[in-house]
Design an enzyme around this catalytic site. Structure first.
Site, short mmCIF file in Angstrom:
data_model
loop_
_atom_site.label_atom_id
_atom_site.label_comp_id
_atom_site.label_asym_id
_atom_site.label_seq_id
_atom_site.Cartn_x
_atom_site.Cartn_y
_atom_site.Cartn_z
CD GLU A 1 78.90 -34.34 -28.83
OE1 GLU A 1 78.28 -33.87 -27.80
OE2 GLU A 1 79.52 -35.30 -28.88
NE ARG B 1 69.57 -25.99 -23.70
CZ ARG B 1 69.97 -26.66 -24.61
NH1 ARG B 1 69.38 -27.24 -25.41
NH2 ARG B 1 71.26 -26.96 -24.62
CE LYS C 1 73.43 -31.46 -30.79
NZ LYS C 1 74.78 -31.32 -30.96
#
Ligand code: ATP
Ligand code: MG
Length: 564
Positions: A37, A263, A273
């Site tokens: 994104e 992850r 982020k």
């Protein structure tokens, strides 16, 4: 082994693909995608996903798309898109003509939603976000149906069209999939798939006021692109039944398969982020490309190479359980890579002036020095020597301990690639008592070897010729956080930033061959570590060097204490 003999890495994802290929599924096709994104810069966790998706595509002769997953206008921007494109290329991967934007699918996604409504599988709800949450139930209690659940198809179609047309305020209506309010999986309790959000989109402007939710947009974008394996991180495991439900309802033929992996978390840093944005916006770092940041841009500026990052991603592998990888492993990969390819050079970070009393005034000579001790192909360079040199302040001790192998009263030491010098006297600053100049004599018999009389000189130190050296700013970077798991602390993570993560040395002295060092290229400064000229701030005549990593895995001020 030649490179082609090295077996490709294997992991549970590749095993799944192998099994499918053996069973003749998907016509033998492998198509993956990396779907960031564009609401921040890529970090080392994304790099792992990039290596995995592009690596699998390459290994199986398939394709990997780069897709901007840009369906939520808030926080997305062209700057982020450009940084992502640049970073994935820099990491060494190529998507040919397959750069896609989920926002290009807005019309198709809308039509998929209409199709669901027409099939009686979705309805427009007017409950508020809070009411929807209340109706959702808990892990142990089933949810309750919305009073609007049985709204007619015609009415839902009409309302959905008017949502799109901008007749309603944010939150007035949502579109929900009609699945099962009693499902043990909360995700399946009539999830919201479209919402009204009057926020301009960086690509579609104000064309849309409704936007699809991630769970709806992602699986259908995968389907539109005919992705075979949709690899994502573990937190989407509970969403997989919804992924499958949507593609089963809406897609015919081969459907993409979601596979989750753990992850990446790395010690002493943060890979979210949202928190990285906070560090940037609140000025804790100098920007997304601050060399202390775990971003691809930060690592590039720090002097990490794509090869080292890819090597790290291969070494950590792909697991099913969340884990915290030691940042020392990343640093070791960087060092291993640079140890092989970085030319050697000399620089003095904290200079101490040394005068060679018996060396003729105004004279100079040059020493041929190897650019790499193990790799003659990297050639030689000339290092000038003269009467006044600089050595590292730490390489002189006026009261040296017994085993000290550097310079001090009564001591001899070899200047790397040059002569043996002997201490004669020192000058101190009268007010501070600090040693400001050391006088030595040199032994001319030591130019090409050990002293002629057979005496032993063990210590070797680095140096630069004062008249020939170039002054440079050197930035010593250290870990960004003081604690191994800053993401897991109970209080604000910014309380755990390492106050010593950047030390600036304004007037280091570097050998003249470094004056025109191309920004970004790595060097080993002898005995000190790996450094590179800063990509942004270093200019000819005013060089700025970043420390990439110390020589060894010890984050002291000068890693090597006189040992050779
Ligand atoms: P963040 O939680 O930092 O905001 P994100 O997952 O929302 O990250 P995306 O832009 O959605 O960021 O991520 C793009 C791809 O990168 C996704 O497929 C995601 O699974 C993967 N990814 C993100 N962070 C990591 C990580 N730490 N380790 C491995 N893969 C990651
Ligand atoms: Mg995400």
């Amino acid at each position: 082994m030649t490179p082609s003999d090295i077996p490709p890495p294997t992991d549970f994802i590749r095993e799944i693909i192998d099994d499918e290929l053996r069973a003749g599924k998907r016509g033998g096709r492998v198509a993956t995608r990396f779907p960031p994104e564009p609401n921040g810069y890529l970090h080392i966790g994304h790099a792992k996903s990039v290596c995995l998706n592009f690596g699998i595509a390459a290994q199986y002769g398939g394709t990997c798309n780069l897709r901007m997953d840009d369906t939520d206008p808030a926080g997305e921007s062209l700057e982020y898109v450009e940084s992502i494109i640049n970073d994935v290329h820099w990491l060494g991967f190529d998507w040919a003509d397959r750069l896609f934007y989920a926002s290009d699918y807005f019309e198709q996604l809308y039509q998929f939603a209409v199709q669901l409504i027409k099939a009686g599988k979705a309805y427009v709800d007017s409950l508020s976000a809070d009411e929807i949450r209340e109706h959702r139930g808990t892990l142990t209690e089933p949810g309750r149906e919305s009073p609007n659940r049985n709204r007619s198809i015609e009415e839902s179609l009409d309302l959905f069209g008017r949502m799109r047309a901008g007749e309603f305020e944010d939150g007035a209506y949502v579109l929900r999939a009609k699945i099962d309010m009693a499902s043990p999986n909360v995700v399946m309790r009539d999830p919201v798939i479209y919402r009204i959000k009057r926020v301009p989109h960086y690509r579609t402007g104000t064309q849309w006021v409704i936007y699809p939710m991630y769970d709806f947009a992602h699986c259908l974008s995968d389907s539109i692109e005919r992705i075979t394996h949709s690899i994502c991180t573990l937190e989407f495991e509970n969403n997989r039944p919804l992924y499958d439900w949507l593609v089963n309802e809406l897609i015919t033929g081969d459907r993409p398969r979601q596979i989750e992996f753990a992850r990446l978390n790395v010690s002493y840093t943060i890979l979210s982020k949202r928190r990285l944005i906070q560090l940037v916006e609140q000025g804790y770092v100098a920007g997304w490309d601050d060399p202390r940041m775990p971003t691809v841009a930060g690592m590039r500026r720090r002097g990490y190479t794509p090869e080292a990052i890819r090597d790290f991603c291969a070494k950590i592998g792909v697991a099913k359980n969340d884990n915290l990888v030691d940042i020392a492993l990343l640093e070791a990969c960087v060092r291993d890579d640079l140890n092989e390819r970085a030319p050697r050079a000399m620089a003095v970070l904290r200079p101490l002036r040394v005068v060679i009393d018996n060396y003729p005034e105004g004279e100079a000579e040059e020493f041929e020095s190897a650019n790499h001790p193990q790799n003659p192909a990297m050639g030689m360079r000339k290092v000038p020597f003269s009467k006044v040199i600089y050595i590292e302040q730490e390489d002189f001790d006026e009261n040296p301990p017994k085993k000290y192998k550097r310079l001090g009263p009564g001591r001899e030491v070899r200047l790397r690639n040059a002569y043996v010098i002997r201490y004669e006297s020192m000058k101190k600053d009268e007010t501070t008592g600090e040693v400001v100049e050391v006088h030595c004599t040199y032994d001319p018999s030591t130019r090409n070897g050990p002293p002629a009389d057979g005496r032993k000189v063990e210590g070797v130190i680095h140096w630069v010729s004062a008249n020939h050296a170039v002054s440079a700013e050197v930035r010593l970077y250290d870990r960004l956080f003081q604690v191994p798991d800053p993401a897991g602390v109970a209080d604000d993570f910014t309380n755990h930033l390492n106050p010593g993560s950047l030390e600036i040395l304004p007037s280091a002295q570097i050998e003249p061959s470094l004056a025109l060092a191309p920004p970004g290229a790595g060097y080993q400064f002898e005995r000190l570590g790996y450094f590179c000229a800063d990509l942004k701030d270093s200019v000819a005549g005013k060089p700025v060097f970043n420390r990439i990593a110390p020589l060894r895995d010890s984050w002291g001020k000068i890693a090597v204490q006189g040992k050779r």
